[in-house]
Design an enzyme around this catalytic site. Structure first.
Site, PDB file in Angstrom:
ATOM      1  N   ASP A 147      -6.253  19.773  24.362  1.00 10.35           N
ATOM      2  CA  ASP A 147      -4.794  19.885  25.572  1.00 10.35           C
ATOM      3  C   ASP A 147      -3.947  20.774  24.826  1.00 10.35           C
ATOM      4  O   ASP A 147      -2.874  19.523  25.175  1.00 10.35           O
ATOM      5  CB  ASP A 147      -4.648  18.861  26.298  1.00 10.35           C
ATOM      6  CG  ASP A 147      -3.958  18.638  27.431  1.00 10.35           C
ATOM      7  OD1 ASP A 147      -4.234  20.295  27.974  1.00 10.35           O
ATOM      8  OD2 ASP A 147      -3.457  17.917  27.949  1.00 10.35           O
ATOM      9  N   GLU A 156      -6.422  27.130  29.361  1.00  9.83           N
ATOM     10  CA  GLU A 156      -6.506  28.761  30.799  1.00  9.83           C
ATOM     11  C   GLU A 156      -7.014  28.740  31.870  1.00  9.83           C
ATOM     12  O   GLU A 156      -8.134  28.725  31.726  1.00  9.83           O
ATOM     13  CB  GLU A 156      -5.524  30.294  30.174  1.00  9.83           C
ATOM     14  CG  GLU A 156      -5.322  30.853  31.050  1.00  9.83           C
ATOM     15  CD  GLU A 156      -5.040  32.430  30.396  1.00  9.83           C
ATOM     16  OE1 GLU A 156      -4.003  32.964  30.904  1.00  9.83           O
ATOM     17  OE2 GLU A 156      -5.716  33.083  29.697  1.00  9.83           O
TER      18      GLU A 156
END
Length: 630
Positions: A572, A581
């Site tokens: 993360d 994304e």
């Protein structure tokens, strides 16, 4: 002997006197007898009269009281008279029924009542509410007054100006950058339309139908600006607004890290004159949306006209070329590798939208799927995405065969599409080992490359939808070679993949932002990383927010990130943009998959809306002959 002298002897005067005396005595006795008889007769007559009077009184006088007691009384109700006894029984019965039945009901109704709580929505419904919000966060242009995302504002108000007549204001930013890529945007709108057509009752059941239509219209309004939709012939189409190159050092969407509201650099508009794939995809999006908006005839007609205006443009053999050819700012992000899959896709959608047989004839022309390698059974061509419409196009035309069965001259090609769709579905199943899986169970449709979840979401939607098609026709399954496979197996496949995305994975992490308690906090997204404090940051000033280890100040709710690697690991961090994304097309796939699986609104699809514009397949019966007259 005298007959009167019973004792014998002479009859003399003594006898005569005696006889007279006896006669007198007899007369007196007779008179007394007569008076007694008369008195007896009088007494008898009186008795008889008295008896008659009692009888008469029984008939006439005495019954006066008993008649008053025994005579039936009636109640006049106006149009009819009823016995008072019947009337009283009826009234009494009604009163008793009221006391026994109605009164308790009235009492219960008047008491404060706690509404019975409906069953809680399943995880798919909860996730849909989140996933749709991502599109609100991606809007470009002047936002509605009641915007759903508090940290977003108006942006891109000068896009396309002054070079493009009317500008290119609106639409959606694709992912973490501020670029508007028209090819995946159009595909996303097509997929949202498809899910709305098939599962409108589900969207209504969860109160997201109007929201979804707003999301769709925001996209299709913009797509109508990407070409001259009032013209009869086209010579170009706009492919992209903004963009840049990954090694760029000049202000653009890649070099700058800014909220879209703060953009001040020039945003180039890419126009292409040869774009078979892009033109076909935009036409597909408009045609599909026209079916969704069939209750708004004026807007639906506008969408159809736009789609049909594009048809000769992208069908022109002199313009037959991929839109990304020779376009480095497109190729770096959304490079198209084929175009005949979009031609099949557009032909099917235009036929459903207009009923014009020209389009279905083209989509079933043998040379088109042959050139597209529709029947090559290559695993990479079985994976649906913004770049490969073959699985979706063939399922869309399989629908035509399953529900309308048009027969000749389409049956041969439609049956091949149906067969190829079945083979694709078999390839998704674990037992046939066509695609690898992670140890956590995620199918590797992109062959271990980054961003796996987008492909998984779209494949799950197609699998779930194919199962619903079969169920709607009463077919319990299909064959994978000699093995019969139940539709439930396909549903289980789709559920297992979507459940993985929602958190049933080794990391116990949801890959949809805002769903569950553990989800990505460092999403690669310009608007989400920079505080919404009304302070403008310059082109490079925002980089400190990109590079910080702190969570995003703004959660981009509903965004499905790229996902884990082939080892089920997810880092993360923003710098790993392939994993962190989100994209428009990825979220369109997850919305479609989620709505197909939720139990809200039932499990049936809408079989008929798709075919509203399709004319009857067989000629109407001739009128009866005229009556013969001699």
């Amino acid at each position: 002997m005298h007959p009167g002298n019973l004792w014998g002897g002479r009859l003399d005067a003594i006898d005569s006197d005696r006889a007279e005396a006896e006669e007198e005595e007899r007369r007196r006795n007779m008179a007394e007898w007569d008076r007694g008889a008369l008195h007896s007769q009088q007494l008898s007559a009186e008795h008889q009269r008295n008896q008659l009077d009692e009888t008469q009184q029984g008939w006439l006088l005495a019954p006066q009281d008993s008649w008053k007691k025994k005579r039936k009384k009636y109640v006049n109700l106006g149009c009819v008279s009823v016995s008072r006894t019947v009337f009283m029984w009826t009234v009494g019965s009604i009163v008793v029924l009221f006391l026994v039945v109605a009164l308790p009901i009235i009492i219960v109704k008047s008491l404060p009542r706690h509404k019975s709580t409906p069953p809680p929505p399943d995880n798919y419904t909860l996730a849909i509410h989140k996933a749709i919000q991502f599109f609100d966060a991606q809007k470009s242009g002047k936002l509605p007054k009641k915007d759903r995302v508090s940290w977003r504002g108006d942006s891109g108000l000068k896009d396309g100006l002054p070079d493009v007549v009317g500008g290119l204001v609106g639409g959606y930013y694709d992912g973490g950058s501020n670029t508007k890529f028209h090819f995946p945007m159009a595909f996303s709108m097509t997929m949202l339309s498809w899910s709305l057509i098939e599962y409108s009752q589900k969207f209504k059941a969860i109160n997201e139908y109007d929201h979804m239509r707003d999301v769709l219209k925001w996209g299709t309004d913009y797509l109508l600006l990407t070409f001259n939709n009032s013209a009869t012939r086209l010579d170009h189409i706009y492919a992209q607004v903004g963009g840049g190159l990954r090694d760029s050092e000049s202000p653009d969407d890649i070099y700058c890290w800014q909220r879209p509201e703060d953009m001040s650099y020039d945003r180039p508009v890419i126009s292409v004159t040869t774009a078979t794939d892009l033109g076909a995809e935009v036409a597909s999006a408009l045609a599909a949306a026209s079916i969704v908006f069939n209750d708004k005839p004026t807007y639906a007609k506008k969408l159809k006209k736009g789609a049909e205006t594009l048809w000769p443009f992208f069908r022109n053999k002199n313009r037959r070329k991929r839109y990304s050819d020779g376009q480095p700012m497109i190729q770096a992000f959304y490079n198209s590798t084929s175009m005949f899959d979009e031609l099949m896709w557009a032909g099917a959608w235009l036929y459903y939208a207009t009923g014009n047989q020209t389009y279905i004839q083209f989509a079933t022309t043998p040379s088109v799927p042959r050139t597209a390698k529709a029947f090559a059974n290559q695993p990479e061509l079985m994976v649906p995405s913004w770049n490969n419409k073959l699985p979706g196009a063939m399922l869309l035309m399989t629908r035509y065969r399953l529900f309308l069965n048009p027969g000749f001259p389409y049956e041969n090609m439609l049956s091949r599409y149906h067969n190829a769709t079945g083979i694709t579905m078999c390839a998704y199943l674990k037992q046939y080992s066509v695609f690898n899986r992670t140890s956590g169970g995620l199918i590797q449709l992109n062959m271990g490359k980054p961003r796996p979840l987008e492909y998984v979401a779209h494949a799950s939607f197609l699998a779930s939808l194919f199962a619903d098609y079969l169920n709607s026709t009463g077919v319990p399954g299909w064959y994978c070679g000699p093995t019969f496979v139940s539709t439930q197996v396909l549903k289980d496949f789709a559920k297992s993949q979507i459940d993985y995305i929602l958190g049933d994975n080794p990391l116990k992490m949801s890959y949809i932002v805002g769903f569950g308690t553990k989800f990505p906090r460092h999403v690669y997204h310009r608007g989400a990383t920079i505080p919404s404090d009304k302070k403008r940051r310059s082109c490079r000033e925002g980089l400190k927010y990109r590079d910080t280890k702190n969570p995003n100040p703004n959660n981009i709710t509903g965004a499905m990130v790229g996902g884990p690697n082939k080892s089920d690991q997810f880092h993360d961090i923003r710098s790993n943009y392939n994993a962190s994304e989100p994209t428009l097309s990825g979220n369109a796939g997850i919305v479609a998959a989620l709505i197909s699986l939720t139990s809200s609104g039932g499990y049936q699809i809408d079989k008929n809306t798709m075919f509203n514009s399709v004319p009857p397949l067989y000629p109407p019966a001739p009128p009866p002959p005229k009556t013969w007259k001699p």
